[in-house]
Design an enzyme around this catalytic site. Structure first.
Site, mmCIF file in Angstrom:
data_model
loop_
_atom_site.group_PDB
_atom_site.id
_atom_site.type_symbol
_atom_site.label_atom_id
_atom_site.label_comp_id
_atom_site.label_asym_id
_atom_site.label_seq_id
_atom_site.Cartn_x
_atom_site.Cartn_y
_atom_site.Cartn_z
ATOM 1 N N ASP A 8 0.859 -1.178 0.000
ATOM 2 C CA ASP A 8 0.000 0.000 0.000
ATOM 3 C C ASP A 8 0.903 1.238 0.000
ATOM 4 O OD1 ASP A 8 -2.449 1.573 0.488
ATOM 5 O OD2 ASP A 8 -1.561 1.865 2.475
ATOM 6 N N ASP A 10 -0.271 5.120 0.799
ATOM 7 C CA ASP A 10 -0.572 6.100 1.848
ATOM 8 C C ASP A 10 -0.605 5.442 3.216
ATOM 9 O OD1 ASP A 10 -1.210 8.724 0.409
ATOM 10 O OD2 ASP A 10 -2.441 7.290 -0.690
ATOM 11 N N LYS A 150 -8.793 -4.758 -3.570
ATOM 12 C CA LYS A 150 -7.358 -4.886 -3.826
ATOM 13 C C LYS A 150 -6.941 -6.356 -3.927
ATOM 14 C CE LYS A 150 -5.353 -0.751 -1.648
ATOM 15 N NZ LYS A 150 -4.387 -0.341 -0.602
ATOM 16 N N ASP A 173 -2.313 -0.548 5.788
ATOM 17 C CA ASP A 173 -2.691 0.197 6.987
ATOM 18 C C ASP A 173 -4.178 0.439 7.145
ATOM 19 O OD1 ASP A 173 -2.907 2.144 4.866
ATOM 20 O OD2 ASP A 173 -2.850 3.698 6.415
ATOM 21 N N ASP A 177 -7.039 -2.742 2.704
ATOM 22 C CA ASP A 177 -5.943 -3.695 2.582
ATOM 23 C C ASP A 177 -6.331 -5.080 3.105
ATOM 24 O OD1 ASP A 177 -3.929 -1.885 1.545
ATOM 25 O OD2 ASP A 177 -3.950 -0.946 3.522
#
Length: 224
Positions: A8, A10, A150, A173, A177
């Site tokens: 990931d 950000d 994702k 995070d 995710d």
């Protein structure tokens, strides 16, 4: 042998001030396995980051809505439905929250992002009327087609790269995710992760943001 990565961006490759940690510009080009950048951001962002990192453009964007690997581009989800939700939301007197020009949504193909300071309840109601769902990534509310995640994107990328998805190590995070963690063989949530990501990860790290991710990469390299 170091494993392939699904990272990931950000909150995971960034420092607390949202800047990309410059150490990745040394670490990732030397990684001797595929690196996939998996993000909720629109497609140009991870593609550009791959370019400047000088790594192959293996990308999962818009929470699985756009997937790129080995020059093969796949688009998932109903972008038109998401845009209709945004139009109704604005017509109801609300705002997407990004000002003008809206650079957050300008290049999105399969979803619409709404600022988190906007009311979530009405957004979810309108989204449901159009067969869409809303996912809170911690950075924005994403209006998207159900089932586009994702993790689905990672399965597609792994297939294009000729790899088993379970060979990947994922670091993230936030809620978006969780599906990646379910597909990858090994998963880590950085210390700043939300509760859903922490619950889904194999390991919750002591370090936050990019420091946590870099610690994982160093550990993987030592184990190889």
């Amino acid at each position: 042998m170091t494993p392939p990565l699904a990272l990931d961006i950000d909150g995971t490759m960034t420092r607390p001030d949202d800047s990309i940690d410059p150490r990745f510009f040394d670490v990732l080009p030397e990684w001797d396995a595929p690196v996939v950048l998996a993000t909720g951001k629109s497609f140009p962002y991870p593609v550009s980051l791959c370019h400047f990192l000088t790594i192959p453009q293996n990308v999962i964007a818009e929470n699985g809505g756009v997937v790129l690997a080995r020059g093969d581009l796949t688009t998932n989800g109903d972008g038109e439905a998401a845009r209709r939700v945004a139009e109704e939301f604005v017509a109801a007197g609300y705002d997407l929250g990004w000002g003008a020009p809206d650079l957050i949504n300008r290049w999105r193909e399969t979803e619409v992002a709404v600022a988190r300071d906007q009311p979530l309840g009405p957004l979810e109601e309108i989204a449901a009327e159009h067969g869409q769902e809303v996912v809170d990534t911690g950075y924005a509310y994403h209006v998207k087609s159900p089932g586009v995640k994702k993790g689905m994107g990672l399965q597609s990328v792994a297939d294009l790269l000729g790899l088993d998805p379970a060979a990947f190590v994922a670091v993230g995070d936030s809620e978006n995710d969780v599906s990646t963690f379910g597909v990858a063989g090994e998963s880590y949530a950085v210390a700043n992760a939300d509760a859903k990501a922490k619950d889904a990860a194999d390991v919750v790290l002591d370090e936050s943001f990019s420091a946590g991710t870099l610690a994982v990469l160093e550990d993987l390299r030592q184990r190889a």
